[in-house]
Design a protein around this motif. Structure first.
Motif, PDB file in Angstrom:
ATOM      1  N   ASP A  65      -5.609  -3.574 -11.601  1.00 48.57           N
ATOM      2  CA  ASP A  65      -4.847  -4.291 -10.595  1.00 48.57           C
ATOM      3  C   ASP A  65      -5.303  -5.743 -10.590  1.00 48.57           C
ATOM      4  O   ASP A  65      -6.321  -6.080 -11.184  1.00 48.57           O
ATOM      5  CB  ASP A  65      -5.039  -3.665  -9.210  1.00 48.57           C
ATOM      6  N   ILE A  98      -4.854   4.287  14.464  1.00 47.81           N
ATOM      7  CA  ILE A  98      -3.670   3.431  14.602  1.00 47.81           C
ATOM      8  C   ILE A  98      -3.264   3.274  16.043  1.00 47.81           C
ATOM      9  O   ILE A  98      -2.942   2.167  16.487  1.00 47.81           O
ATOM     10  CB  ILE A  98      -2.503   3.996  13.782  1.00 47.81           C
ATOM     11  N   ASP A 155       5.047  -1.569  -1.835  1.00 47.66           N
ATOM     12  CA  ASP A 155       5.301  -1.428  -0.408  1.00 47.66           C
ATOM     13  C   ASP A 155       6.363  -2.407   0.065  1.00 47.66           C
ATOM     14  O   ASP A 155       7.166  -2.082   0.936  1.00 47.66           O
ATOM     15  CB  ASP A 155       4.012  -1.654   0.388  1.00 47.66           C
ATOM     16  N   TRP A 163       3.850  -8.464   6.317  1.00 49.38           N
ATOM     17  CA  TRP A 163       5.201  -7.994   6.602  1.00 49.38           C
ATOM     18  C   TRP A 163       5.687  -8.345   7.990  1.00 49.38           C
ATOM     19  O   TRP A 163       6.872  -8.232   8.272  1.00 49.38           O
ATOM     20  CB  TRP A 163       5.281  -6.476   6.449  1.00 49.38           C
ATOM     21  N   THR A 164       4.774  -8.718   8.879  1.00 51.16           N
ATOM     22  CA  THR A 164       5.253  -9.089  10.209  1.00 51.16           C
ATOM     23  C   THR A 164       6.078 -10.360  10.122  1.00 51.16           C
ATOM     24  O   THR A 164       6.725 -10.747  11.069  1.00 51.16           O
ATOM     25  CB  THR A 164       4.090  -9.352  11.173  1.00 51.16           C
ATOM     26  N   ASP A 206      11.730   4.512   5.266  1.00 49.02           N
ATOM     27  CA  ASP A 206      10.775   3.614   4.636  1.00 49.02           C
ATOM     28  C   ASP A 206      10.647   2.258   5.310  1.00 49.02           C
ATOM     29  O   ASP A 206       9.547   1.768   5.520  1.00 49.02           O
ATOM     30  CB  ASP A 206      11.150   3.395   3.159  1.00 49.02           C
ATOM     31  N   GLU A 207      11.772   1.633   5.642  1.00 48.85           N
ATOM     32  CA  GLU A 207      11.692   0.253   6.129  1.00 48.85           C
ATOM     33  C   GLU A 207      10.937   0.139   7.431  1.00 48.85           C
ATOM     34  O   GLU A 207      10.422  -0.903   7.770  1.00 48.85           O
ATOM     35  CB  GLU A 207      13.070  -0.373   6.397  1.00 48.85           C
ATOM     36  N   TRP A 235      -0.155  -4.105  -6.152  1.00 48.85           N
ATOM     37  CA  TRP A 235       0.375  -2.851  -5.635  1.00 48.85           C
ATOM     38  C   TRP A 235       1.199  -3.030  -4.359  1.00 48.85           C
ATOM     39  O   TRP A 235       1.993  -2.168  -4.009  1.00 48.85           O
ATOM     40  CB  TRP A 235      -0.759  -1.843  -5.405  1.00 48.85           C
ATOM     41  N   LYS A 269       9.636  -1.060  -0.412  1.00 53.21           N
ATOM     42  CA  LYS A 269       9.992  -0.065   0.598  1.00 53.21           C
ATOM     43  C   LYS A 269      10.312  -0.708   1.928  1.00 53.21           C
ATOM     44  O   LYS A 269      11.210  -0.302   2.641  1.00 53.21           O
ATOM     45  CB  LYS A 269       8.798   0.876   0.823  1.00 53.21           C
ATOM     46  N   ALA A 270       9.497  -1.713   2.275  1.00 52.41           N
ATOM     47  CA  ALA A 270       9.576  -2.235   3.640  1.00 52.41           C
ATOM     48  C   ALA A 270      10.767  -3.132   3.881  1.00 52.41           C
ATOM     49  O   ALA A 270      11.159  -3.344   5.021  1.00 52.41           O
ATOM     50  CB  ALA A 270       8.287  -2.973   3.982  1.00 52.41           C
ATOM     51  N   LYS A 271      11.353  -3.657   2.853  1.00 52.24           N
ATOM     52  CA  LYS A 271      12.523  -4.533   2.968  1.00 52.24           C
ATOM     53  C   LYS A 271      12.345  -5.561   4.088  1.00 52.24           C
ATOM     54  O   LYS A 271      13.020  -5.515   5.111  1.00 52.24           O
ATOM     55  CB  LYS A 271      13.784  -3.714   3.263  1.00 52.24           C
ATOM     56  N   GLY A 289      -8.041  -1.636   8.850  1.00 51.43           N
ATOM     57  CA  GLY A 289      -8.605  -0.497   8.167  1.00 51.43           C
ATOM     58  C   GLY A 289      -7.740   0.051   7.042  1.00 51.43           C
ATOM     59  O   GLY A 289      -7.074  -0.690   6.331  1.00 51.43           O
ATOM     60  N   GLN A 290      -7.747   1.305   6.920  1.00 50.86           N
ATOM     61  CA  GLN A 290      -7.004   1.930   5.844  1.00 50.86           C
ATOM     62  C   GLN A 290      -5.671   2.435   6.320  1.00 50.86           C
ATOM     63  O   GLN A 290      -5.157   3.430   5.835  1.00 50.86           O
ATOM     64  CB  GLN A 290      -7.786   3.138   5.319  1.00 50.86           C
ATOM     65  N   THR A 291      -5.131   1.770   7.303  1.00 48.59           N
ATOM     66  CA  THR A 291      -3.940   2.331   7.911  1.00 48.59           C
ATOM     67  C   THR A 291      -2.659   1.947   7.193  1.00 48.59           C
ATOM     68  O   THR A 291      -1.590   2.315   7.612  1.00 48.59           O
ATOM     69  CB  THR A 291      -3.829   1.868   9.359  1.00 48.59           C
ATOM     70  N   GLY A 292      -2.769   1.175   6.134  1.00 43.87           N
ATOM     71  CA  GLY A 292      -1.556   0.871   5.383  1.00 43.87           C
ATOM     72  C   GLY A 292      -0.684  -0.179   6.025  1.00 43.87           C
ATOM     73  O   GLY A 292       0.428  -0.431   5.587  1.00 43.87           O
ATOM     74  N   LEU A 293      -1.180  -0.828   7.062  1.00 43.08           N
ATOM     75  CA  LEU A 293      -0.361  -1.848   7.705  1.00 43.08           C
ATOM     76  C   LEU A 293      -0.782  -3.219   7.228  1.00 43.08           C
ATOM     77  O   LEU A 293      -1.955  -3.514   7.106  1.00 43.08           O
ATOM     78  CB  LEU A 293      -0.549  -1.762   9.227  1.00 43.08           C
ATOM     79  N   THR A 317     -13.626   4.973   9.816  1.00 37.80           N
ATOM     80  CA  THR A 317     -12.212   4.806   9.503  1.00 37.80           C
ATOM     81  C   THR A 317     -11.721   3.434   9.957  1.00 37.80           C
ATOM     82  O   THR A 317     -10.990   2.753   9.254  1.00 37.80           O
ATOM     83  CB  THR A 317     -11.372   5.878  10.221  1.00 37.80           C
ATOM     84  N   LEU A 318     -12.121   3.006  11.149  1.00 41.56           N
ATOM     85  CA  LEU A 318     -11.678   1.738  11.698  1.00 41.56           C
ATOM     86  C   LEU A 318     -12.096   0.548  10.855  1.00 41.56           C
ATOM     87  O   LEU A 318     -11.322  -0.373  10.649  1.00 41.56           O
ATOM     88  CB  LEU A 318     -12.300   1.539  13.082  1.00 41.56           C
ATOM     89  N   TRP A 372       3.221   8.325   3.411  1.00 39.65           N
ATOM     90  CA  TRP A 372       2.893   8.510   4.814  1.00 39.65           C
ATOM     91  C   TRP A 372       3.768   9.519   5.538  1.00 39.65           C
ATOM     92  O   TRP A 372       3.268  10.377   6.257  1.00 39.65           O
ATOM     93  CB  TRP A 372       2.960   7.168   5.542  1.00 39.65           C
ATOM     94  N   ASN A 381       7.656   7.100 -10.206  1.00 39.25           N
ATOM     95  CA  ASN A 381       7.237   6.280  -9.069  1.00 39.25           C
ATOM     96  C   ASN A 381       6.117   5.314  -9.436  1.00 39.25           C
ATOM     97  O   ASN A 381       5.307   4.952  -8.612  1.00 39.25           O
ATOM     98  CB  ASN A 381       6.826   7.165  -7.880  1.00 39.25           C
TER      99      ASN A 381
END
Lengths: 277, 360, 316
Positions: B78, C141, B211, B195-196, A40-41, B207, B214-216, B187-191, C252-253, A242, B276
């Motif tokens: 939300d 990605i 994440d 978090w950086t 996960d991390e 929401w 999870k990402a700690k 986009g929708q990539t979940g990034l 998507t992008l 994911w 969850n």
């Protein structure tokens, strides 16, 4: 010998080029695998980390358990098998008519075939759905393979090219001997285009296997779902699971890759004879 | 009884005369779908079974209504707030326990956090107003703006214009090219850039708390209500899902029983108790209280804002308005037009669309 | 056309008289029709209705959720004054005119490399085909990572050789070139067809050329490329049709927004938005038919020029 070293250098250069480009082309698949094994991390690190610190192999068996993998697999196999059979039966017949039978309809029909490929599917998908609704086939997997038995424009085009490249003497000889057109077709022409048929089969298999929109619209009973639909079960309200999704994706794509690799030798020879020349 | 998720599929099945009995629909779409007459009017059923709209947050209930009739039962919601990076604040000499309370403070603190690297590109970014949930809508509401007034759509409300001008200010001051190369389209990539660890402040939803768990991340962070413009109250806006009965559904009673349950107290409670569920908040204040969501300090921030949350206008051209607003936001920050003129254009465009729809 | 030429010569084996009889022609017409029957039925059953309906929709305000009303040429007129419509045409044509030739050049080039007798041919060929099998999310990605202006590999290498890296997907002037670069990943499918074309060239031609003292470059120019033109032609047509319908990747992008500054709003993206998000299926149908006309014109142009540069070769 000077020639041999020159050859060796050429080979090395070629290999180098191919390796660099090849890796580049391989990278999305590598990313799939990498994500599927991440803890996960590390999932959301940006820039992405390629090699996870712990390899979470457990994601794979978990992914299989997440949705009825084997049921969906069976469904996908059924649909793919039927659709492939369908195009193999119908498209060569039609292509032969367009390429080798001298009749007035061949040119217009060929033109129409090309034209049908030029309209984006977004506007035809609803009327097509209505057609199947009238036929009472919505909610079954029939719309996903029945049309194949009636031809598909891309394959008809491809096979027509192939037939155009075969020597004309063959069918003339058959006709002089008084053989029926169907005999000419099945005994002479068809056996000569096995590689092209393999090509069509491969493309159709890939198409059916990775079709998402079709099963989405026509299947309502979970028991009939396909693998691609299974992938969506990993989506949550605001994101997705994911790792398992990618693991699932890897498992779904792997058979296709293996199939392609195994077949690509004959595959390439197949398009050779398409007589696109 | 059939149930369907996924708008493409829903649209096709309705078109084919084969609607499911129950469907899950993004609340945001209720307006346009109801306007097309494709949803059952639930008002008589609501009145008959004594559903109390005060059981739900005002924003979520309103969003499910069109022209004073109930067309959907709200489900899930939300909210948005400001996340801040305590570690970065400390580094910039700011007190990590005093996040900004007004936009002026935000601007000042962000300025201190912005830092360029040796190649002239940003190593640290204080605040980029349009990242993540910081859409123009969000900022407009933070500036006390509004998108509808007395039945008219008001994208070019004067406070909205001020909000856009403020956003453009950031683009000009910190160089849009440089900012874009930092934020990039994800986009929708979940990034998520937050978090950086290189972003000081960012507007995002509840929401994200899931994440983050999870990402700690390697830095300390906190969440606080979005700072409003001086003189205005902090606010948020919410979206979420709902359950609808498409017109032409064959088993209306059964469908109604089902959605009454799912979107009602028991169903909402059950769903919220799932393992969850994480940091999801429900559409019903009582359920949230029962589950003691308040005791999670981060979630409390969002919950406290829910009673006064805003929502996107319920109109047949809701989606068009949203897309136009984003298009214009994009143009404005890239220096391709003046905020007032652009927003006036949006008003003209959506009014045109509305006129087309109301033609008998 | 080539088809007629071939059919004409196939008659050469027949006695003149027999060929001309109406009986023969009737027989052939019957056979032609019978063999093509599955497809004709297929068109009637599955394509005719959607085709006719989509033209009909384009004259109405159909929204999928309600039948809408007849608006005549209303949709078409509205499109003419729709700024986003024109932007999307510009974006799509820009993309098509650059990516299609680029894909051909790269495709042919790689195919030539893959055709040399080296070990691991099979593996390499599979590698190049792989991106076509990977879902859009993965491709997105990877490219976001590669083209990231700050730490992406592409800019990293550019800076190593002293060129400042452009902002790629974050900048409206660079976003389409970025997408064109990304389109190169689809080249695997075309390569397979080129490889076939290459292998079909008789070795004797090369041997004869060598005897005449031709080097690699001359062989390429006078034998290989001309004999590949029919294959290139096929991919040119299919490539153009495909590029004009480009949708999944930019959608998507950009999450459907076409940002930055609408530079990635492609035609079918806007069509999809109108159809399924704004519930303006009538409007979208009008768009579809306009696209159809544009693609038809382009295709006809390509067909018309084929005599100038495409060399068909009989198999005998």
């Amino acid at each position: 010998m000077k020639n041999r070293t020159l050859q060796r250098i050429k080979n090395l250069a070629t290999h180098l080029c191919l390796i660099v480009f090849g890796l580049f082309f391989l990278s999305p698949f590598l990313w799939l695998i990498s994500t599927s094994l991440k803890p996960d991390e590390e999932l959301f690190l940006w820039p992405p980390k390629w090699i996870p610190s712990t390899l979470m192999w457990s994601n794979y068996p978990e992914a299989i358990d997440y949705f009825p993998f084997f049921t969906y697999l069976r469904n996908t196999l059924t649909i793919t098998g039927l659709a492939t059979l369908g195009v193999l039966l119908s498209c060569p017949l039609v292509a032969y008519s367009l390429a080798r039978i001298p009749w007035r309809g061949s040119k217009p029909l060929f033109g129409l075939t090309l034209i049908l490929m030029m309209l984006p599917y977004q506007v035809t998908m609803i009327p097509i759905f209505i057609v199947f609704k009238q036929l009472g086939m919505v909610g079954t997997n029939v719309p996903l393979w029945l049309p194949a038995f009636f031809g598909a424009p891309f394959f008809i085009f491809l096979l027509r090219q192939f037939f155009m490249g075969l020597p004309k003497e063959l069918e003339d000889a058959g006709r002089i001997d008084g053989a029926s057109e169907f005999r000419i077709y099945s005994r002479i022409m068809l056996p000569l285009c096995k590689p092209a048929l393999l090509t069509v089969a491969l493309f159709q298999i890939i198409g059916s296997w990775t079709d998402y929109q079709g099963p989405l619209i026509y299947l309502s009973d979970e028991a009939q779902y396909t693998l691609m639909l299974g992938l969506t079960s990993f989506k949550t309200q605001h994101g997705a699971e994911w790792q398992m999704m990618m693991a699932s994706n890897v498992m779904i794509t792997l058979p296709i890759i293996i199939l392609y690799f195994g077949v690509q030798k004959a595959f390439i020879r197949g398009i050779t004879f398409s007589g696109i020349k | 009884m059939t149930y369907v998720e996924g708008t493409d599929k829903l649209l096709t099945s309705i078109a084919g005369g084969n609607p499911p009995d129950v469907a899950q629909l993004d609340r945001f779409m209720v307006g346009s779908w109801a306007a097309k007459g494709s949803l059952e009017d639930l008002t008589p059923l609501v009145e008959r079974d004594g559903i109390n709209k005060d059981d739900y947050y005002p924003a979520v209930w309103s969003e499910a209504n069109y022209e004073n009739k109930v067309f959907a039962m709200p489900w899930g919601t939300d909210a948005r707030a400001l996340y801040y990076n305590k570690t970065l604040m400390k580094e910039a000499g700011l007190d990590p326990n005093k996040p900004p309370k007004t936009i002026t403070e935000l601007d000042q603190m962000a300025e201190k956090i912005f830092k360029k690297g040796s190649n002239g590109k940003y190593e640290r970014v204080g605040y980029i107003p349009w990242m993540n949930q910081g859409f123009f809508y969000t900022q407009a509401w933070n500036w006390g703006g509004k998108f509808e007034d007395n039945g008219e759509l008001t994208p070019n409300d004067p406070q909205n214009v001020k909000a856009l001008e403020w956003m453009v200010g950031y683009a000009k001051k910190y160089d849009i090219a440089n900012l874009s190369s930092f934020s990039n389209a994800m986009g929708q990539t979940g990034l998520n850039p937050f978090w950086t660890g290189k972003v000081g402040f960012i507007i995002d939803g509840n929401w994200i708390l899931n994440d983050l768990a999870k990402a700690k991340p390697q830095f300390e962070w906190g969440v606080t209500p979005m700072p409003p413009a001086d003189g205005y109250q902090p606010t948020t806006w919410s979206g979420g899902f709902s359950y609808v009965i498409p017109k032409g559904a064959k088993q209306k009673e059964a469908a109604w029983e089902l959605i009454k349950f799912i979107a009602g107290y028991e169903g909402t409670l059950l769903w919220a108790k799932r393992p969850n569920a994480g940091n999801d908040i429900t559409a019903m204040p009582k359920v949230n209280e029962e589950l003691k969501m308040n005791e999670n300090p981060n979630l409390k921030v969002f919950l406290d804002l829910m009673p006064t949350a805003k929502f996107r206008p319920v109109t047949p051209v809701g989606q068009k308005l949203w897309d136009e607003a984003l298009r214009v936001q994009d143009l404005a920050i890239n220096g391709k037009g003046e905020p007032k003129a652009l927003l006036d254009e949006v008003k003209r465009n959506v009014d045109n669309e509305l006129a087309k729809i109301s033609k008998p | 056309m080539a088809a007629n030429k071939k059919l004409a010569t196939s008659f050469s084996a027949y006695p003149q008289a027999k060929r001309q009889t109406s009986g023969y022609k009737r027989k052939m017409s019957l056979y032609g029709f019978l063999f093509a029957l599955p497809w004709i039925l297929g068109i009637l059953m599955f394509s005719a209705y959607p085709l006719v309906m989509s033209i009909y929709y384009s004259f109405t305000s159909y929204s999928v959720l309600d039948p809408g009303q007849w608006v005549g040429t209303g949709n078409y007129k509205e499109l003419m004054s729709d700024r986003t419509f024109w932007t999307s045409i510009y974006n799509t044509l820009y993309y098509t005119f650059i990516s299609v030739p680029l894909n051909i050049v790269v495709g042919v080039g790689l195919a030539l490399l893959l055709n040399t007798r080296i070990r691991g041919q099979g593996i390499y060929r599979t590698l190049f085909f792989m991106p076509s099998l990977v879902p859009a999310v993965a491709t997105t990605i990877i490219w976001l990572w590669l083209l990231n202006p700050q730490f992406g590999l592409v800019n990293y290498w550019l800076e190593q050789i002293g060129i400042p890296g452009p902002p790629w997907l974050g900048d409206e002037h660079w976003s389409k070139p970025s997408l064109i670069l990304m389109s190169l990943w689809g080249v695997g499918q075309a390569i397979v067809i080129y490889l076939a074309g290459l292998q079909d060239i008789p070795q004797d031609y090369y041997d004869a050329a060598e005897v005449d003292g031709a080097n690699t470059l001359r062989k390429l120019r006078y034998i290989t490329l001309p004999l590949m033109t029919p294959v290139i032609f096929f991919n040119l047509i299919m490539g153009t049709i495909g590029a004009m319908q480009n949708f999944v990747l930019p959608y998507t992008l950009t999450n459907g927004t076409g940002s930055p500054a609408n530079s990635l709003m492609f035609y079918v993206m806007y069509l999809y938005q109108n159809a399924f998000t704004y519930l303006k299926m009538g409007y979208a149908s009008a768009m579809a038919w306009i696209l159809f006309l544009i693609v038809l014109v382009l295709t006809v142009l390509i067909f018309v020029t084929q005599n100038r540069w495409v060399h068909y070769q009989g198999k005998d």
